[in-house]
Design a protein around this motif. Structure first.
Motif, PDB file in Angstrom:
ATOM      1  N   GLU A 199      34.938  42.698  45.928  1.00  0.00           N
ATOM      2  CA  GLU A 199      35.007  41.238  46.014  1.00  0.00           C
ATOM      3  C   GLU A 199      34.507  40.593  44.728  1.00  0.00           C
ATOM      4  OE1 GLU A 199      32.807  40.426  49.586  1.00  0.00           O
ATOM      5  OE2 GLU A 199      34.585  40.651  50.863  1.00  0.00           O
ATOM      6  N   GLN A 200      33.442  41.135  44.146  1.00  0.00           N
ATOM      7  CA  GLN A 200      32.927  40.612  42.882  1.00  0.00           C
ATOM      8  C   GLN A 200      33.948  40.800  41.768  1.00  0.00           C
ATOM      9  OE1 GLN A 200      29.172  42.545  42.195  1.00  0.00           O
ATOM     10  NE2 GLN A 200      28.138  41.453  43.831  1.00  0.00           N
ATOM     11  N   ASP A 210      36.604  38.223  42.146  1.00  0.00           N
ATOM     12  CA  ASP A 210      36.118  36.913  41.734  1.00  0.00           C
ATOM     13  C   ASP A 210      36.067  36.781  40.216  1.00  0.00           C
ATOM     14  OD1 ASP A 210      35.836  36.184  44.379  1.00  0.00           O
ATOM     15  OD2 ASP A 210      33.675  36.567  44.450  1.00  0.00           O
ATOM     16  N   LYS A 211      35.774  37.877  39.519  1.00  0.00           N
ATOM     17  CA  LYS A 211      35.640  37.839  38.060  1.00  0.00           C
ATOM     18  C   LYS A 211      36.972  38.031  37.337  1.00  0.00           C
ATOM     19  CE  LYS A 211      30.870  39.458  37.982  1.00  0.00           C
ATOM     20  NZ  LYS A 211      29.962  40.505  37.540  1.00  0.00           N
TER      21      LYS A 211
END
Length: 100
Positions: free
Chosen positions: A48-49, A52-53
């Motif tokens: 998920e990170q 997002d990035k």
């Protein structure tokens, strides 16, 4: 058509499922399953990170590639604009300016 090979594969898969089920009912199996759940949660958080990035990363990559091209190939921007301008005009003749 079910042949002996398919039947053997099914039986082995079912046996493996039964064995895993019995293993996960033991104390050691429950601990392994709990550890697996924790690791799956960590992996999900990392994924998920990364998602997002991703937009930031690709914007930075685009900027860096653009700067590198401008530094090392100063005529590249003009060349690409001419190339894509010709391609765009060829794909959409209605947007071409009339020739005098």
């Amino acid at each position: 058509m079910v042949n002996a090979k398919h039947l053997a594969t099914f039986i082995l898969g079912a046996a493996a499922g039964v064995a895993l089920n019995k293993y996960f009912q033991t104390e050691e199996g429950e601990k392994a399953l709990a550890d697996l759940k924790v690791k799956a949660g960590q992996f999900k958080d990392e994924a998920e990170q990364a998602i997002d990035k991703a937009p930031e990363y690709f914007e930075k990559l685009k900027t860096e590639v653009s700067a590198t091209l401008k530094d090392n190939f100063p005529d590249a921007e003009v060349f690409l604009q001419e190339l894509f301008g010709k391609t765009k005009a060829a794909n959409n003749p209605a947007t071409e300016e009339p020739k005098a």
